[in-house]
Motif scaffolding. Structure first.
Motif, PDB file in Angstrom:
ATOM      1  N   MET A  15       2.500   5.729   0.116  1.00  0.00           N
ATOM      2  CA  MET A  15       1.321   5.491  -0.707  1.00  0.00           C
ATOM      3  C   MET A  15       1.771   5.259  -2.149  1.00  0.00           C
ATOM      4  SD  MET A  15      -2.294   7.546  -0.985  1.00  0.00           S
ATOM      5  CE  MET A  15      -2.572   7.367   0.740  1.00  0.00           C
ATOM      6  N   ARG A  16       1.111   4.313  -2.804  1.00  0.00           N
ATOM      7  CA  ARG A  16       1.459   3.977  -4.183  1.00  0.00           C
ATOM      8  C   ARG A  16       0.990   5.058  -5.150  1.00  0.00           C
ATOM      9  NH1 ARG A  16      -0.807  -2.117  -4.460  1.00  0.00           N
ATOM     10  NH2 ARG A  16       0.261  -2.247  -6.431  1.00  0.00           N
ATOM     11  N   THR A  17       1.671   5.145  -6.275  1.00  0.00           N
ATOM     12  CA  THR A  17       1.299   6.061  -7.343  1.00  0.00           C
ATOM     13  C   THR A  17       0.333   5.350  -8.279  1.00  0.00           C
ATOM     14  OG1 THR A  17       3.428   7.193  -7.238  1.00  0.00           O
ATOM     15  CG2 THR A  17       2.202   7.381  -9.299  1.00  0.00           C
ATOM     16  N   VAL A  18      -0.714   6.058  -8.691  1.00  0.00           N
ATOM     17  CA  VAL A  18      -1.664   5.535  -9.662  1.00  0.00           C
ATOM     18  C   VAL A  18      -1.463   6.284 -10.964  1.00  0.00           C
ATOM     19  CG1 VAL A  18      -4.098   5.212 -10.248  1.00  0.00           C
ATOM     20  CG2 VAL A  18      -3.337   4.887  -7.891  1.00  0.00           C
ATOM     21  N   THR A  19      -1.256   5.519 -12.031  1.00  0.00           N
ATOM     22  CA  THR A  19      -0.993   6.099 -13.338  1.00  0.00           C
ATOM     23  C   THR A  19      -2.067   5.660 -14.329  1.00  0.00           C
ATOM     24  OG1 THR A  19       0.688   6.328 -15.066  1.00  0.00           O
ATOM     25  CG2 THR A  19       0.584   4.215 -13.949  1.00  0.00           C
ATOM     26  N   PHE A  20      -2.421   6.545 -15.229  1.00  0.00           N
ATOM     27  CA  PHE A  20      -3.397   6.246 -16.280  1.00  0.00           C
ATOM     28  C   PHE A  20      -2.669   6.358 -17.609  1.00  0.00           C
ATOM     29  CE2 PHE A  20      -6.275   7.749 -19.586  1.00  0.00           C
ATOM     30  CZ  PHE A  20      -7.274   6.786 -19.534  1.00  0.00           C
ATOM     31  N   GLY A  21      -2.794   5.355 -18.456  1.00  0.00           N
ATOM     32  CA  GLY A  21      -2.161   5.391 -19.762  1.00  0.00           C
ATOM     33  C   GLY A  21      -3.151   5.043 -20.857  1.00  0.00           C
ATOM     34  N   MET A  22      -3.026   5.725 -21.999  1.00  0.00           N
ATOM     35  CA  MET A  22      -3.976   5.478 -23.077  1.00  0.00           C
ATOM     36  C   MET A  22      -3.390   5.952 -24.400  1.00  0.00           C
ATOM     37  SD  MET A  22      -7.073   4.242 -23.676  1.00  0.00           S
ATOM     38  CE  MET A  22      -7.582   4.052 -21.985  1.00  0.00           C
ATOM     39  N   GLU A  66       7.468  -0.568 -13.825  1.00  0.00           N
ATOM     40  CA  GLU A  66       7.186   0.129 -12.566  1.00  0.00           C
ATOM     41  C   GLU A  66       5.824  -0.225 -11.986  1.00  0.00           C
ATOM     42  OE1 GLU A  66       7.508   4.257 -13.540  1.00  0.00           O
ATOM     43  OE2 GLU A  66       9.615   4.103 -14.096  1.00  0.00           O
ATOM     44  N   VAL A  67       5.088  -1.138 -12.628  1.00  0.00           N
ATOM     45  CA  VAL A  67       3.706  -1.451 -12.258  1.00  0.00           C
ATOM     46  C   VAL A  67       3.617  -2.886 -11.740  1.00  0.00           C
ATOM     47  CG1 VAL A  67       1.381  -1.810 -13.236  1.00  0.00           C
ATOM     48  CG2 VAL A  67       2.736   0.179 -13.920  1.00  0.00           C
ATOM     49  N   ASP A  68       2.858  -3.083 -10.654  1.00  0.00           N
ATOM     50  CA  ASP A  68       2.606  -4.446 -10.195  1.00  0.00           C
ATOM     51  C   ASP A  68       1.115  -4.759 -10.061  1.00  0.00           C
ATOM     52  OD1 ASP A  68       1.994  -3.106  -7.852  1.00  0.00           O
ATOM     53  OD2 ASP A  68       3.462  -4.156  -6.617  1.00  0.00           O
ATOM     54  N   LEU A  69       0.256  -3.824 -10.518  1.00  0.00           N
ATOM     55  CA  LEU A  69      -1.189  -4.065 -10.514  1.00  0.00           C
ATOM     56  C   LEU A  69      -1.827  -3.209 -11.605  1.00  0.00           C
ATOM     57  CD1 LEU A  69      -3.646  -5.405  -9.051  1.00  0.00           C
ATOM     58  CD2 LEU A  69      -3.817  -3.293  -7.734  1.00  0.00           C
ATOM     59  N   ILE A  70      -2.724  -3.831 -12.380  1.00  0.00           N
ATOM     60  CA  ILE A  70      -3.490  -3.088 -13.395  1.00  0.00           C
ATOM     61  C   ILE A  70      -4.950  -3.109 -12.975  1.00  0.00           C
ATOM     62  CG2 ILE A  70      -4.110  -2.865 -15.827  1.00  0.00           C
ATOM     63  CD1 ILE A  70      -1.572  -4.483 -16.485  1.00  0.00           C
ATOM     64  N   PHE A  71      -5.577  -1.944 -12.983  1.00  0.00           N
ATOM     65  CA  PHE A  71      -6.957  -1.744 -12.545  1.00  0.00           C
ATOM     66  C   PHE A  71      -7.800  -1.480 -13.794  1.00  0.00           C
ATOM     67  CE2 PHE A  71     -10.344   0.601 -10.301  1.00  0.00           C
ATOM     68  CZ  PHE A  71     -10.484  -0.166  -9.147  1.00  0.00           C
ATOM     69  N   PHE A  72      -8.537  -2.485 -14.239  1.00  0.00           N
ATOM     70  CA  PHE A  72      -9.308  -2.421 -15.483  1.00  0.00           C
ATOM     71  C   PHE A  72     -10.784  -2.171 -15.236  1.00  0.00           C
ATOM     72  CE2 PHE A  72      -5.910  -5.273 -17.137  1.00  0.00           C
ATOM     73  CZ  PHE A  72      -5.659  -4.673 -18.358  1.00  0.00           C
ATOM     74  N   GLY A  73     -11.441  -1.539 -16.203  1.00  0.00           N
ATOM     75  CA  GLY A  73     -12.879  -1.630 -16.350  1.00  0.00           C
ATOM     76  C   GLY A  73     -13.161  -2.860 -17.206  1.00  0.00           C
ATOM     77  N   LEU A 131      -6.292  -0.086  -2.426  1.00  0.00           N
ATOM     78  CA  LEU A 131      -5.105  -0.643  -3.071  1.00  0.00           C
ATOM     79  C   LEU A 131      -3.946   0.351  -3.079  1.00  0.00           C
ATOM     80  CD1 LEU A 131      -6.916  -2.372  -6.051  1.00  0.00           C
ATOM     81  CD2 LEU A 131      -5.777  -3.528  -4.135  1.00  0.00           C
ATOM     82  N   LYS A 132      -4.275   1.621  -3.266  1.00  0.00           N
ATOM     83  CA  LYS A 132      -3.255   2.665  -3.300  1.00  0.00           C
ATOM     84  C   LYS A 132      -2.538   2.778  -1.954  1.00  0.00           C
ATOM     85  CE  LYS A 132      -2.682   7.480  -4.642  1.00  0.00           C
ATOM     86  NZ  LYS A 132      -3.226   8.619  -5.338  1.00  0.00           N
ATOM     87  N   GLN A 133      -3.231   2.473  -0.884  1.00  0.00           N
ATOM     88  CA  GLN A 133      -2.658   2.584   0.459  1.00  0.00           C
ATOM     89  C   GLN A 133      -1.805   1.376   0.834  1.00  0.00           C
ATOM     90  OE1 GLN A 133      -6.329   3.315   2.552  1.00  0.00           O
ATOM     91  NE2 GLN A 133      -6.085   5.528   2.379  1.00  0.00           N
ATOM     92  N   GLN A 134      -1.827   0.324   0.037  1.00  0.00           N
ATOM     93  CA  GLN A 134      -1.012  -0.857   0.296  1.00  0.00           C
ATOM     94  C   GLN A 134       0.392  -0.649  -0.275  1.00  0.00           C
ATOM     95  OE1 GLN A 134      -3.140  -4.128  -1.465  1.00  0.00           O
ATOM     96  NE2 GLN A 134      -4.697  -4.143   0.135  1.00  0.00           N
ATOM     97  N   PRO A 135       1.381  -1.352   0.271  1.00  0.00           N
ATOM     98  CA  PRO A 135       2.729  -1.244  -0.297  1.00  0.00           C
ATOM     99  C   PRO A 135       2.794  -1.892  -1.673  1.00  0.00           C
ATOM    100  CG  PRO A 135       2.673  -2.873   1.477  1.00  0.00           C
ATOM    101  CD  PRO A 135       1.317  -2.229   1.430  1.00  0.00           C
ATOM    102  N   GLY A 136       3.704  -1.408  -2.491  1.00  0.00           N
ATOM    103  CA  GLY A 136       3.895  -1.991  -3.814  1.00  0.00           C
ATOM    104  C   GLY A 136       4.355  -0.957  -4.809  1.00  0.00           C
TER     105      GLY A 136
END
Length: 183
Positions: A1-8, A37-44, A108-113
């Motif tokens: 499972m992919r890691t989800v990170t929040f940065g601000m 280390e990131v291949d997808l950004i999840f924006f509001g 998305l978290k359950q997909q490889p990457g």
């Protein structure tokens, strides 16, 4: 499972107004390196509209400092998802999701990457409550703003989220990067 990170970026008094900060080369380099280390950004939507087209223009026109251009080029090369009911179109690297951000992020978290970076204050509490955020990267800037949006301004958490400090970096500017992991 992919890691989800929040940065601000955040002020000492807890505000997240990007216009109040003047990140230096070290801070830009810090965020640029994180994106390796990131291949997808999840924006509001709001954050997406703050970041684009500004950084896309910097990348295309090379209209910034060397560190800003490196950041812009890295940011614009990464695939993006933006959650919005009102946004009608985006660029070719961005997909719009209309509803249920938690369900979509879990999928998305359950997909490889590589890691997924979340960049949204409006969805943060919902995504924390859904147990989807694994890491927090906060850069605290040595400024008090006294107004604007706070990290968890629009919602309350149902329970405390206990974190473990994994790393700190002190920048010459006095800003401090704090890297926390979910326990």
């Amino acid at each position: 499972m992919r890691t989800v990170t929040f940065g601000m970026n955040i002020s000492i008094d807890g505000y997240c107004d990007h216009t109040a900060f003047s990140p230096d080369q070290e801070v830009h380099d810090y965020f640029t390196q994180m994106m390796d280390e990131v291949d997808l950004i999840f924006f509001g939507r709001v954050m997406y509209e703050l970041m684009f087209p500004y950084w896309a223009d910097v990348a295309k026109n090379k209209s910034g400092t060397a560190d800003e251009i490196r950041f812009a080029q890295k940011l614009t090369a990464i695939e993006r998802v933006v959650v919005s009911r009102s946004l009608h179109s985006t660029d070719d690297k961005t997909r719009i999701v209309r509803s249920d951000p938690s369900k979509e992020l879990l999928r998305l978290k359950q997909q490889p990457g590589k890691k997924i970076s979340v960049d949204s204050l409006s969805m943060l509490a919902e995504l924390i409550e859904a147990d989807l955020i694994d890491e927090f990267n906060l850069v605290v800037h040595p400024v008090m703003i006294g107004k604007g949006r706070r990290l968890l301004d629009v919602a309350n958490l149902n329970q405390n989220l206990n974190l473990k400090l994994n790393d700190t970096i002190l920048f010459k500017s006095g800003s401090v990067a704090l890297h926390y992991l979910k326990r």
